[in-house]
Design a protein around this motif. Structure first.
Motif, mmCIF file in Angstrom:
data_model
loop_
_atom_site.group_PDB
_atom_site.id
_atom_site.type_symbol
_atom_site.label_atom_id
_atom_site.label_comp_id
_atom_site.label_asym_id
_atom_site.label_seq_id
_atom_site.Cartn_x
_atom_site.Cartn_y
_atom_site.Cartn_z
ATOM 1 N N ALA A 94 40.163 30.282 32.834
ATOM 2 C CA ALA A 94 38.857 30.280 32.165
ATOM 3 C C ALA A 94 38.047 31.548 32.446
ATOM 4 O O ALA A 94 37.469 32.117 31.523
ATOM 5 N N PRO A 95 37.992 32.033 33.689
ATOM 6 C CA PRO A 95 37.223 33.272 33.911
ATOM 7 C C PRO A 95 37.810 34.455 33.143
ATOM 8 O O PRO A 95 37.071 35.259 32.576
ATOM 9 N N GLU A 96 39.131 34.552 33.113
ATOM 10 C CA GLU A 96 39.756 35.634 32.354
ATOM 11 C C GLU A 96 39.414 35.483 30.873
ATOM 12 O O GLU A 96 39.185 36.484 30.169
ATOM 13 N N PHE A 97 39.387 34.268 30.397
ATOM 14 C CA PHE A 97 39.078 34.008 28.991
ATOM 15 C C PHE A 97 37.632 34.362 28.677
ATOM 16 O O PHE A 97 37.340 35.128 27.746
ATOM 17 N N TYR A 98 36.718 33.830 29.452
ATOM 18 C CA TYR A 98 35.303 34.026 29.142
ATOM 19 C C TYR A 98 34.837 35.462 29.346
ATOM 20 O O TYR A 98 33.917 35.920 28.683
ATOM 21 N N THR A 99 35.445 36.169 30.265
ATOM 22 C CA THR A 99 35.059 37.572 30.486
ATOM 23 C C THR A 99 35.742 38.519 29.510
ATOM 24 O O THR A 99 35.460 39.712 29.521
ATOM 25 N N GLY A 100 36.653 38.014 28.714
ATOM 26 C CA GLY A 100 37.370 38.897 27.795
ATOM 27 C C GLY A 100 38.468 39.689 28.477
ATOM 28 O O GLY A 100 38.860 40.756 28.010
ATOM 29 N N GLY A 101 38.977 39.140 29.598
ATOM 30 C CA GLY A 101 40.129 39.793 30.209
ATOM 31 C C GLY A 101 39.853 40.500 31.525
ATOM 32 O O GLY A 101 40.603 41.396 31.907
ATOM 33 N N ALA A 102 38.812 40.097 32.230
ATOM 34 C CA ALA A 102 38.627 40.643 33.582
ATOM 35 C C ALA A 102 39.701 40.066 34.505
ATOM 36 O O ALA A 102 40.372 39.095 34.174
ATOM 37 N N LYS A 103 39.851 40.700 35.628
ATOM 38 C CA LYS A 103 40.845 40.302 36.612
ATOM 39 C C LYS A 103 40.141 39.599 37.780
ATOM 40 O O LYS A 103 38.931 39.762 37.966
ATOM 41 N N LEU A 104 40.908 38.819 38.529
ATOM 42 C CA LEU A 104 40.410 38.262 39.785
ATOM 43 C C LEU A 104 41.177 38.932 40.919
ATOM 44 O O LEU A 104 42.415 38.934 40.918
ATOM 45 N N THR A 105 40.454 39.503 41.856
ATOM 46 C CA THR A 105 41.092 40.093 43.029
ATOM 47 C C THR A 105 40.865 39.165 44.208
ATOM 48 O O THR A 105 39.730 38.791 44.499
ATOM 49 N N LEU A 106 41.958 38.827 44.851
ATOM 50 C CA LEU A 106 41.927 37.739 45.826
ATOM 51 C C LEU A 106 41.736 38.240 47.250
ATOM 52 O O LEU A 106 42.427 39.164 47.691
ATOM 53 N N VAL A 107 40.825 37.610 47.948
ATOM 54 C CA VAL A 107 40.615 37.871 49.365
ATOM 55 C C VAL A 107 41.359 36.779 50.131
ATOM 56 O O VAL A 107 41.156 35.596 49.857
ATOM 57 N N PRO A 108 42.233 37.150 51.059
ATOM 58 C CA PRO A 108 43.027 36.131 51.757
ATOM 59 C C PRO A 108 42.150 35.300 52.686
ATOM 60 O O PRO A 108 41.150 35.766 53.210
ATOM 61 N N THR A 109 42.576 34.064 52.851
ATOM 62 C CA THR A 109 41.841 33.160 53.744
ATOM 63 C C THR A 109 42.836 32.315 54.521
ATOM 64 O O THR A 109 43.994 32.184 54.127
ATOM 65 N N THR A 110 42.373 31.752 55.613
ATOM 66 C CA THR A 110 43.224 30.784 56.319
ATOM 67 C C THR A 110 42.695 29.368 56.166
ATOM 68 O O THR A 110 43.459 28.423 56.142
ATOM 69 N N ASP A 111 41.396 29.233 56.033
ATOM 70 C CA ASP A 111 40.834 27.879 55.892
ATOM 71 C C ASP A 111 39.912 27.789 54.678
ATOM 72 O O ASP A 111 39.019 26.966 54.645
ATOM 73 N N GLY A 112 40.160 28.658 53.707
ATOM 74 C CA GLY A 112 39.362 28.608 52.488
ATOM 75 C C GLY A 112 38.166 29.539 52.504
ATOM 76 O O GLY A 112 37.606 29.848 51.455
ATOM 77 N N ARG A 113 37.779 29.968 53.701
ATOM 78 C CA ARG A 113 36.633 30.878 53.826
ATOM 79 C C ARG A 113 37.107 32.312 54.011
ATOM 80 O O ARG A 113 38.017 32.577 54.784
ATOM 81 N N MET A 114 36.466 33.235 53.330
ATOM 82 C CA MET A 114 36.782 34.639 53.577
ATOM 83 C C MET A 114 35.780 35.189 54.590
ATOM 84 O O MET A 114 34.661 34.704 54.717
#
Lengths: 350, 350, 350, 350
Positions: A94-114
């Motif tokens: 959905a974010p890629e769709f609504y933004t017209g093709g933006a990317k998501l860059t992922l921050v790694p986590t161990t317990d869900g928190r960055m």
């Protein structure tokens, strides 16, 4: 019923049905031009101590998140979020769709928190390619995270500060906003704009509403663009009073906090009993209304046989040995009965 | 209250609130995995005599239309619709957004209805440019049109036949499906798949629901793609029982047809009284629940002064002369009271 | 060879090949960081008397148009253009794609040119639906139009003035910019920014280049956004010197104007000879390098039999009677030989 | 000139200019309807031993990749590629744009190559969320990788086999296809369809062409869709003969392999000399035409002072100590002169 599969499976709070009944009188303007919407907007502003905020109602969390992000992210941007974020894992692009093709860059986590350090490192890494790589876009933070963990206020401030170093807007996915708030014991303003959040998806559906979320922009500069994006996304309700009406009893007299407290208390009660029982451990530190207990397969089987509902988190019971240990996801909503909790614990005890 | 501004301004039918209350018991699976949804799907299938149909619930007509079209239209297609279609005029480019950039090619109309000849001519015109122009995509028909006019069954069959000549799928925007159906006195199957319609946006919101539409695919081949598009559009409700529940009392015992009959009868009553009154004429032949009477400015002023609500259609009262004639759009919903109609007519009479 | 099918079928001017050969020395930076690009940018700025303009090179007219429009049009906008515009008819929805789903609103024309009155009426018509309809976006003007007609400077100024009334940016599709310019006898500045144009697709491919167009923004505010959109559209050339090099001989010493004059003169010569011949008439007033003569079927057949290449405009020769009259589209490029023109006229004369 | 910044900085092979000159005769159909294009398509098919393949020419690698992926990936899919892939890092979200919002799911690598095991693990991980997560889409493999490393044929077959386990199509980004091929000593068919590749971006620009890539579909089923997407992306050249002509001398008599051999040999020569010199090590095993030597800051400074061009890979010389060690990226194209290589090595030796 021992239902711990999700906080979207239980009933809505009766006051919400009453509010819908009350709102169901006479004729009003459509598309938000009605008094119920005006009162709900005012109530949300008051909760956030933000009299100038632009407040919009939509029916789903995915709509709230994707529309909020699309308002801040250009198609050539990348959005920074964790590797467990709902916007990454559970919104079917959905974010890629609504933004017209933006990317998501992922921050790694161990317990869900960055951590702020990881966020800074990842943002800094998206820097060296000029026109070739995506440009830095908004930072999206999830509170409570998908692992049930909660950022302390200082954590939130730290993450927002990193975003501000790079002049990036901050979105807060607050699908379980209330559950975090009562745990932290702070104000809604402290957990958002005072910490540096620019726009929040203020969840209601998981906390007793029927299907209603508010998107709150603390700077109303993007308001008109949001309205257009909401409409073309098909998320502008013609009979909006029924969307807005859900927020009136919810916010009245702090009921939304009471509901969250009830949900959290159910989780706490389970946790208190499970600690030390059957060698149970927890994959992540339990908090809010979610927990991830690691239990013997035999325990799981007994619970399922007795009619418990929850999701296995890290494996399949089929073919597992009785002594294997697997993790469950247990989520409590506002409506958990003592009887259901008791029964669950009794069965678990074996 | 003399409210004729839209059929989205009135209350929802009380049975809908009751159904929500009933549905508000216990725990269910999310995202449609619940018994209420299963029953509502079955009810829709029965209404359409289509036991294999894929049935999905969404909350807005724009979502229903845009998602249905996106499932059939590729980004390099053009959708054929009238120059007055809701998908063209009133959805802020939702079809273009959901299809990833398809075009809408407009068929001219005089009263909101296109003719088979005009449709064929326009489709044929999109032919000669190979890879250069858009390719032919679905035909979208609106029943009742935005001008309140209704295609006869033969008209619908004729339009669908033209689409099939070119092997194009047919979408029916049925935001006011029920109002047309009771006027035509035919079955839902006759007005859809028996005439050649492939997918229908089966409206409920304008006919007494709170915010619920069904998208019905008569060929379920596209079902899974629709589900993915619905999710990424943010239109998959977690607590879907409350969306589906609205359809249960609505379809039960033909209540949806009764509601439409009531709305149409209110329109008819106004029309009967207005014909011959104050030299009133009608811009389009009144039918269904909508009419566009052309009245003297003095009449409009008197009505507005007395508290009537409706939209001016072709001009502004400000600065108009008393003897000028301007057209209004009057829309009746299921809830119009005799008192309101009487008062309107009394004031209009002068 | 009697080739009048298009101005993209002939050879590129020999000086262009020479320029490529010259540019093919040694090593340079990629993606435009080279001296050839810098010189070409300077040359374009000089042509337009616009030292601050942002100038970008792309390889196709569709890329130039779609990228220029996407930089000014939001997804919830509508672009105003004529019903014959290349961006509407011949780009397979490229503008809809690049803008993320904006709409094109068509201004009717009789000879490819819109009037200021029609433009104003159409823009004004897109006004009354608030968030429901698309918002007004850029106006796109084509010079020379797809019918070979040319806007006089006053026409252009009038159209731009209407756009400015509504505070809308103006795009000029100048695929045949040079052919218009030499006909009007004005400067490039007069035909663009002095008239009110904000961005121009400055065509080269149809006038002797191999495949090179310049996008010229007179206000560089949008420059960086354009660069990002160009890259993500796949239109940033790594070896950009070969794109830019084409413009050096083209603009040098006014060669581009000489090429356009040659093309226009060939058209004029055909026209002069055809007027009064075989009852030939013209569907649109011939100008620039294009004409649409209406001729007897027998004339067409004789020409095709003799090896002429051109497109039939309004019908098919197959099955037509000898005395029927059908219209051709004849396009001349810079390279037409006297021999080819003579042969065409001789055959036509019969 | 000691230019090792990229293989897009050097001249095109003289035979390419000659081919353009030869192609520059007379008139042809536009948009690929010309004899040069037909011959180039035939030549590509012969290279791949794929007489039925659909072959298309575009000007940039980003266009080739994004269009190829968009033909296979739906907007609700995720594309599997490495964390160093050009489509992820260097195309400013072009794949997300062209697919209408698909996601890229990254497979971790240490030297630019993914293993079959990692690919399988990552694909398997995208499985458990039904409609909530993106669906599995194409696998994209880069040969030569962005780290200069090359998949052995068995590696490629293994990756393709994993894709086929999940019934996913395979795209090969072959921007440096030739450099890999001569290193592996296999046929083009072996490195593509015989290994399981469905579509390849067959690069030419980095190996001596001016700006031309071929997209080769071994199954022509998607051909027409590709043509439409190419057009609406603005990548269909009107004067396509000049795009296609570049491939004629390139493929003739194996010249493309000679060019790649020359580039690889230059890299090998540098490597041979650098091994053992100045304690130089290599970040990744050098192969093809790229290498990443780790050298003392003093060495870098001496080289830059002497006029060498290359990119620093992992840090900035500014402020670094003379004894620090930093990695360079050195890329050789076909045109490297012995003199340039000698000079580089001489300066490096100190």
């Amino acid at each position: 019923m021992m239902f711990f599969a999700s906080d979207n499976g239980g009933p809505v709070h009766p006051s919400v049905i009453e509010a819908l009944t009350e709102a169901n009188e006479g004729y009003t303007g459509g598309y938000g031009a009605d008094d119920v919407t005006a009162r709900a907007v005012a109530a949300v502003r008051e909760v956030f101590e933000a009299p100038e905020a632009a407040v919009y109602f939509v029916a789903t969390g995915t709509a709230a998140n994707a529309l909020a992000l699309a308002t801040y992210a250009q198609p050539f941007h990348t959005v920074f979020c964790t590797d467990t974020a709902h916007i990454h894992e559970d919104e079917c692009n959905a974010p890629e769709f609504y933004t017209g093709g933006a990317k998501l860059t992922l921050v790694p986590t161990t317990d869900g928190r960055m951590t702020a350090e990881d966020l800074r490192r990842v943002i800094a890494g998206e820097e060296t390619r000029g026109v070739h790589g995506p440009q830095r876009g908004p930072v999206s933070i999830t509170q409570i995270t998908e692992r049930g963990t909660i950022y302390a206020l200082d954590d939130l401030r730290g993450l927002c500060a990193v975003a501000k170093e790079y002049d990036l807007p901050v979105h807060l996915d607050g699908a379980r906003f209330a559950n975090a708030l009562v745990e932290l014991g702070c104000s809604s303003a402290e957990m958002t704009w005072k910490a540096g959040v620019d726009v929040v998806s203020f969840g209601g559906t998981k906390n007793g509403l029927m299907g209603a979320e508010a998107v709150v922009f603390f700077d109303p500069e993007k308001a008109w663009e949001f309205e257009l994006r909401r409409k073309r996304g098909g998320h502008l309700f013609s009979k909006q009073r029924y969307l807005a009406a859900q927020f009136l009893p919810y916010l009245e007299g702090g009921r939304w906090l009471d509901l969250a407290r009830a949900a959290n208390a159910s989780r706490q009660r389970l946790q208190d009993a499970m600690e030390g029982m059957n060698d149970i451990t927890f994959a992540y530190a339990p908090s809010g209304n979610m927990m991830f207990p690691t239990m013997r397969v035999a325990d799981h089987r007994r619970l399922f046989d007795a009619g418990a509902y929850y999701y296995m988190w890290d494996g399949d019971l089929d073919g597992a040995a009785e002594d294997d240990r697997l993790t469950a996801r247990l989520v409590c909503d506002w409506s958990m009965s003592d009887a259901a909790l008791d029964k669950f614990l009794t069965v678990l005890r074996g």
